[in-house]
Motif scaffolding. Structure first.
Motif, PDB file in Angstrom:
ATOM      1  N   SER A  46       0.828  -1.207   0.000  1.00  0.00           N
ATOM      2  CA  SER A  46       0.000   0.000   0.000  1.00  0.00           C
ATOM      3  C   SER A  46       0.864   1.260   0.000  1.00  0.00           C
ATOM      4  O   SER A  46       2.014   1.233   0.429  1.00  0.00           O
ATOM      5  CB  SER A  46      -0.908   0.010   1.233  1.00  0.00           C
ATOM      6  N   ARG A  47       0.291   2.335  -0.497  1.00  0.00           N
ATOM      7  CA  ARG A  47       1.023   3.593  -0.573  1.00  0.00           C
ATOM      8  C   ARG A  47       1.515   4.027   0.813  1.00  0.00           C
ATOM      9  O   ARG A  47       2.657   4.467   0.962  1.00  0.00           O
ATOM     10  CB  ARG A  47       0.094   4.654  -1.158  1.00  0.00           C
ATOM     11  N   GLU A  48       0.674   3.892   1.814  1.00  0.00           N
ATOM     12  CA  GLU A  48       1.041   4.296   3.171  1.00  0.00           C
ATOM     13  C   GLU A  48       2.220   3.458   3.661  1.00  0.00           C
ATOM     14  O   GLU A  48       3.161   3.966   4.250  1.00  0.00           O
ATOM     15  CB  GLU A  48      -0.134   4.116   4.145  1.00  0.00           C
ATOM     16  N   TYR A  49       2.130   2.161   3.393  1.00  0.00           N
ATOM     17  CA  TYR A  49       3.196   1.261   3.822  1.00  0.00           C
ATOM     18  C   TYR A  49       4.503   1.630   3.128  1.00  0.00           C
ATOM     19  O   TYR A  49       5.559   1.707   3.753  1.00  0.00           O
ATOM     20  CB  TYR A  49       2.818  -0.192   3.510  1.00  0.00           C
ATOM     21  N   HIS A  54       9.728   2.063   2.777  1.00  0.00           N
ATOM     22  CA  HIS A  54      10.542   1.689   1.614  1.00  0.00           C
ATOM     23  C   HIS A  54      12.034   1.598   1.926  1.00  0.00           C
ATOM     24  O   HIS A  54      12.734   0.778   1.360  1.00  0.00           O
ATOM     25  CB  HIS A  54      10.283   2.610   0.406  1.00  0.00           C
ATOM     26  N   MET A  55      12.497   2.422   2.889  1.00  0.00           N
ATOM     27  CA  MET A  55      13.934   2.367   3.199  1.00  0.00           C
ATOM     28  C   MET A  55      14.315   1.039   3.843  1.00  0.00           C
ATOM     29  O   MET A  55      15.310   0.429   3.488  1.00  0.00           O
ATOM     30  CB  MET A  55      14.412   3.489   4.119  1.00  0.00           C
ATOM     31  N   THR A  88      13.218  -3.874 -10.257  1.00  0.00           N
ATOM     32  CA  THR A  88      11.829  -3.858  -9.784  1.00  0.00           C
ATOM     33  C   THR A  88      11.325  -2.431  -9.542  1.00  0.00           C
ATOM     34  O   THR A  88      10.456  -1.964 -10.275  1.00  0.00           O
ATOM     35  CB  THR A  88      11.674  -4.722  -8.513  1.00  0.00           C
ATOM     36  N   CYS A  89      11.872  -1.742  -8.569  1.00  0.00           N
ATOM     37  CA  CYS A  89      11.359  -0.399  -8.246  1.00  0.00           C
ATOM     38  C   CYS A  89      11.414   0.514  -9.461  1.00  0.00           C
ATOM     39  O   CYS A  89      10.438   1.161  -9.821  1.00  0.00           O
ATOM     40  CB  CYS A  89      12.182   0.263  -7.141  1.00  0.00           C
ATOM     41  N   MET A  90      12.584   0.556 -10.098  1.00  0.00           N
ATOM     42  CA  MET A  90      12.781   1.532 -11.159  1.00  0.00           C
ATOM     43  C   MET A  90      12.125   1.117 -12.472  1.00  0.00           C
ATOM     44  O   MET A  90      12.009   1.909 -13.388  1.00  0.00           O
ATOM     45  CB  MET A  90      14.276   1.843 -11.363  1.00  0.00           C
ATOM     46  N   ASN A  91      11.678  -0.125 -12.522  1.00  0.00           N
ATOM     47  CA  ASN A  91      10.910  -0.564 -13.685  1.00  0.00           C
ATOM     48  C   ASN A  91       9.576   0.182 -13.746  1.00  0.00           C
ATOM     49  O   ASN A  91       9.084   0.531 -14.810  1.00  0.00           O
ATOM     50  CB  ASN A  91      10.682  -2.079 -13.600  1.00  0.00           C
TER      51      ASN A  91
END
Ligand code: HEC
Ligand code: HEC
Ligand code: HEC
Length: 126
Positions: A46-49, A54-55, A88-91
């Motif tokens: 989720s966006r909040e999570y 993310h760090m 993954t993330c930057m994809n």
């Protein structure tokens, strides 16, 4: 006359304090928002999570991936993602500058990750 001289600086201080919320708001409006991926509605959690974690997630991914113990991340919906910053993330987040940096600049985070990892911008330039 004497009392006027004291009142003016006090009034200036008072006005400065009272208008602080206005100054802060002006700053917030000028700060550019991170550019979210177009045509997609969800991150891997989720966006909040993601905002909050993310760090830690990236730290964990690096440790687990580099140690070679576990290369796949299973999210709360059971979907699998490779534990990779770039792949993954930057994809999905296709610009380090317009996404990661827009937030980090405003909070003063220095992303030394990109000393070694390629940003999508750098890969395009190559
Ligand atoms: C499948 C595509 C996809 C992947 C992979 C992905 N994201 Fe996202 N991310 C998104 C989308 C879409 C949103 C916006 C979600 C929303 O609006 O609810 C988002 C939101 C975020 C946010 C919150 C931004 C904000 O302004 O609230 C952060 C932080 C984030 N992602 C970081 C990451 C990191 C770090 C990774 C890798 C560990 C990652 N994302 C992997 C698509 C992705
Ligand atoms: C919605 C805003 C936002 C977005 C988008 C965002 N971050 Fe962050 N990030 C933060 C904040 C706030 C911190 C500092 C958290 C703290 O100090 O606890 C942070 C910290 C980090 C850290 C830890 C840095 C350190 O010195 O410990 C890493 C690594 C990181 N972010 C990676 C990323 C990557 C990679 C992206 C892009 C895929 C990204 N972030 C996108 C807000 C964001
Ligand atoms: C001194 C260079 C260096 C720095 C700085 C660095 N990394 Fe890495 N990172 C590596 C190397 C080398 C690997 C192993 C590459 C491989 O397995 O293909 C790696 C692997 C990873 C992986 C797992 C594999 C992948 O494809 O992503 C993640 C996640 C990761 N790093 C995240 C980060 C994050 C987040 C930061 C910043 C907080 C960071 N790294 C800073 C060198 C670095």
């Amino acid at each position: 006359m004497n009392s006027m001289i004291k009142v003016i600086p006090a009034l200036a201080v008072f006005l400065a304090i009272v208008t602080i919320p206005v100054w802060i708001n002006i700053g917030a409006e000028e700060m550019e928002k991170p550019e979210l991926p177009e045509g997609m509605s969800e991150c891997i959690e989720s966006r909040e999570y993601m905002r909050a974690n993310h760090m830690k997630m990236l730290d964990q991914w690096r440790d687990e991936s580099v140690r070679g113990s576990d290369h796949m991340y299973t999210n709360s919906k059971g979907q699998k993602f490779e534990k990779s910053l770039v792949k993954t993330c930057m994809n999905c987040h296709s610009s380090q500058e317009k996404f990661c940096e827009r937030c980090h600049e405003s909070v003063g985070v220095n992303n030394y990750c990109w000393d070694c990892h390629f940003t999508p911008e750098q890969m395009e330039a190559n």
